[in-house]
Every structure is written in structure tokens, then in C-alpha cells.
Design a protein around this motif. Sequence first.
Motif, mmCIF file in Angstrom:
data_model
loop_
_atom_site.group_PDB
_atom_site.id
_atom_site.type_symbol
_atom_site.label_atom_id
_atom_site.label_comp_id
_atom_site.label_asym_id
_atom_site.label_seq_id
_atom_site.Cartn_x
_atom_site.Cartn_y
_atom_site.Cartn_z
ATOM 1 N N ALA A 1 -32.750 15.983 2.285
ATOM 2 C CA ALA A 1 -32.889 14.873 1.335
ATOM 3 C C ALA A 1 -33.629 15.320 0.080
ATOM 4 C CB ALA A 1 -33.627 13.711 1.987
ATOM 5 N N THR A 2 -34.375 16.434 0.166
ATOM 6 C CA THR A 2 -35.123 16.896 -1.013
ATOM 7 C C THR A 2 -34.198 17.547 -2.039
ATOM 8 O OG1 THR A 2 -35.572 19.028 0.025
ATOM 9 C CG2 THR A 2 -37.224 17.301 0.328
ATOM 10 N N THR A 3 -33.006 17.945 -1.602
ATOM 11 C CA THR A 3 -32.083 18.594 -2.542
ATOM 12 C C THR A 3 -30.761 17.849 -2.714
ATOM 13 O OG1 THR A 3 -31.399 20.002 -0.693
ATOM 14 C CG2 THR A 3 -32.983 20.936 -2.253
ATOM 15 N N HIS A 4 -30.475 16.858 -1.866
ATOM 16 C CA HIS A 4 -29.191 16.166 -2.054
ATOM 17 C C HIS A 4 -29.254 15.227 -3.266
ATOM 18 C CE1 HIS A 4 -30.019 12.621 1.026
ATOM 19 N NE2 HIS A 4 -30.538 12.351 -0.139
ATOM 20 N N HIS A 5 -28.093 14.730 -3.669
ATOM 21 C CA HIS A 5 -28.016 13.928 -4.890
ATOM 22 C C HIS A 5 -27.775 12.451 -4.604
ATOM 23 C CE1 HIS A 5 -27.037 18.107 -5.857
ATOM 24 N NE2 HIS A 5 -27.731 17.878 -6.954
ATOM 25 N N MET A 6 -27.654 12.104 -3.330
ATOM 26 C CA MET A 6 -27.511 10.700 -2.964
ATOM 27 C C MET A 6 -28.851 10.011 -3.164
ATOM 28 S SD MET A 6 -25.115 11.159 0.456
ATOM 29 C CE MET A 6 -26.068 12.492 1.185
ATOM 30 N N ASN A 7 -28.794 8.757 -3.585
ATOM 31 C CA ASN A 7 -30.033 8.026 -3.824
ATOM 32 C C ASN A 7 -30.541 7.445 -2.505
ATOM 33 O OD1 ASN A 7 -32.129 6.833 -5.255
ATOM 34 N ND2 ASN A 7 -30.984 4.954 -5.580
ATOM 35 N N CYS A 8 -31.061 8.336 -1.673
ATOM 36 C CA CYS A 8 -31.531 7.930 -0.355
ATOM 37 C C CYS A 8 -32.623 8.894 0.073
ATOM 38 C CB CYS A 8 -30.368 7.960 0.647
ATOM 39 S SG CYS A 8 -30.792 7.274 2.255
#
Length: 461
Positions: free
Chosen positions: A406-413
Motif C-alpha cells: 500500500a506504500t507504493t500502490h496508486h489506489m486511494n486505499c
Amino acid sequence: MLTLIKNGRIITATDDYFGDVLIDGETITAIGKHLSVPDGHTVIDAAGLLVIPGGIDPHVHMELPFGGTVSSDDFETGTRAAAFGGTTTVIDFAIQYKGKTFQQTLDDWDARTQGRCAIDYSYHLAVTEYEPRQKKEFQQVVDRGITTFKIFLAYPGVFMIDDQTMFRVMQSAGEAGGMTLVHAENGDAITEMISNLLAAGKVEPKYHALSRPPVIQADGVSRACKVAEVAKAPVFIVHVSCEAAMIELQRSRDAGNPAYGETCTQYLFLDDSYYDKPDFEGAKYVFTPPLVGRSDVTALWKGLKLGYLSEVSTDHCPFNFKGQKELGRGDFTKIPNGGPGVEDRLSMVYHGGVIERGFSLNKWVELTSTASAKMFGMFPKKGTIAVGSDADIVLFDAVKQRTISATTHHMNCDYSLFEGWKIQGEPVTVLSRGKVIVDRGTYVGRAGDGQFLKRGACGKM
Ligand SMILES: [Zn+2]
């Protein structure tokens, strides 16, 4: 403006060869060896990379109001995350709220999407009420390029329709050249099971799964397939998550009916042991249908291989753990249902299918792009690399290892369903209708690049 993609290994659902792809504006105009363009045009070197058709995720929910909150990716952030993940087309669900006509519902979704999407998009129309007098509206929806209708056999009092309405929708959709998608469960039985669990003080996230067991999903699939059979209409079961439901679909298909289905990334990797995570973390995996046993995971992969399930979507409907999932502390029915996924789909199916199970690259492209283009009326504009097709193209590094977080993904979550998983394969450059929107991992597109996509007749494979 010409763009030439050189020296890549081109993979479609049927082909596998080395070549160059020439793009004029938004469209593929030539494929061959040793192609060239005059100076001043764009050349992209794809040596060492796979060149595949852009992914299609036919099941997402951006900025969807649910349970007193709204899914945390809006059309801008969600479609951008999709692009990073190699997906260039999404189909959202325009949901008819009580008292609204079909046209008003679609106008409402148009207002949310226009000028905001990074990639091309369409909607399925989710019908929550339908009287015979509205029948002519069906044809108007189809003429507008929306050829799929969705019904819920779950969430009574909110989205659920009765069996009479199910029959009407299926029949009208079929007559108009469309197809009905079904969220197949038994909403009334689930309501009763939820009450019993809550009354017994069973409030933790894991009881979400126990309140809607596989047999309940199998019941919904069986009913939907049988009603579709008598309505003489094609049916498509969304988010099949367990073997029991898949067997019902298989039965109808084997009897010669146009009955199809999909599964989603999360059901191909995770099982119900995730609900036992401490500190309310099980809530991250509360979506519907819930995760089931390890043997179901194995069965779903088999279903994909044998064609009982046609494609892999995500049912992307993220809610942040902080502030959103937490609404359900002390009552699992208040946990917003959904999880993030649109960005990881292509990579995860590559990793789980091609790397871990020996699926062919062609099958991978079929499951993540081509089958959805055909199933939902977009082929061959979308879903393949061919002369005349839209230049939706992904350059994929099939060797690179990376860790999902989650620290590198681009989804707003604020969490990932696959936090810390080490996988092989990554989309590096993405073109949407000829325009580079992700360039070696950097987003270079803008909101509004994506257009509404008119779809044609569907339900024939
Ligand atoms: Zn959904």
C-alpha cells in the motif's frame, strides 16, 4: 502523429511472435517486421518486453455510496491506478436508485465520469426496479451503448429484486441484444442468518463470511441460470467465489445455455483464514461474496482453465481501513463491503496463472482482456492487437520481481489485499488509444484522456 513500438514479443489471445506495431493517431494501422517511421515521430523500444492488449476490468465501483460511506477511489484516482496496472478499459456499475429512470441513472453516471477518467470506460446498468411499462427504455439504453444489465439477488430493501423482476429484466435484455449480470446469493436467507449471529453476540469480521456460506451463493446461481433458461436469455454470474456456485454455472452451461461467469483476483489467492487476523484486520477482507476455503481457490483456477469462468475482474471497491472499515467495529454488518484491486489484477493473474500454474501467455491475455472484450461487446476495437483496433497496448516486463505494498500502490486505499507479496512481472509502459499514459512507471496522462465507450451486442462467446 505516428508511434512505432519496435522489437517486442507480441502476445494476443491466439498469437505469439516478434514484431513491430505501427500506430496512427489512436489506431493500430500496421504490424510487421522492420517497420519504420519518418523523423519526428515516436519510436518505443520494446526489446525484452511483452507487447499485450491493454487489460479490461469489467467489474469496478468507483466513488460508490455504500453503507453510509463512499468507496475511496474516485473515477480520477481509480482509473489512474488501473492504468498503472496495465488496465486500459474499465466497466463500472451505474446503479438505479429508487424512482429514477434508466436514462436519469446513466446521465447521473455520465456527470461523475466526464472529463475525469484516465482510460476508456463504460457502465453496466444495475436495475433495481422494472415494470413492463418501462420496456421501451431497455432499447434506449442499448442504443446508448450500454448492453449489459445487472441485478442483485442480495441486499434486500436496497438493491435486491424479486424473481418476477429477474425474469422481466433477463427477457427484455435478451430481446434487446443485451445480457443480464447477476449478483447471485439468497438475500432473504442471509438476512435471517445475520440476525441470528448478531443476537448470539457474534459481531467480529469473520461472521460476515459465516452469514453468507457457499451454498447460499450456489442457490443464487442455480436460480439465476434456471430463470435465464426459461426467459431464453444469456446470463453472466459476477464474482463467482466458490466451487459450489461454479458447479451450478457449469451445469447450466453443459445443458447448452448461454450461461457465463467470472471470478475476481482476491478469490484466486486468498482464503477465509484471513478473517482470523487480529486487531480487526479481518475487516480488510470483508467483501461480498466472502473468501472461502483453500480447495475453492484450486477449483476456481481449474474453472478458468476449462472455461467455466471466462475472465478475471476485481470488483474493485476500496474503503480505507482507518475511518471506513472501522465503522464496523462491534458489528460486522456495518463494515463497508469491498476491497482494492484494480491495479494488481494483470500482475497477479500473470503470477498465479503463468508463473505458478503454467498457463500460456495467450490464456493470460484472454482472461485479462480478450474474453471481456468479446463478452461485453467491445471486440475487436478492444481486447486484441490487430490492424484497426484501438491502440490500447501494454509493455510488460515478464521477469522483473517486485513487492506489492500500500506504500507504493496508486489506489486511494490505505491497505493492500496482497501486502508484502513478492511477485514476478510488471507493466512498464501503457498506451491508451495511441497515447502513452504510463511511461516506464511514470504517469504522463491526464484526467479526461479516457472516453465513454459505446458497446455492442453481447452474450455470445
Ligand atoms: Zn461489484
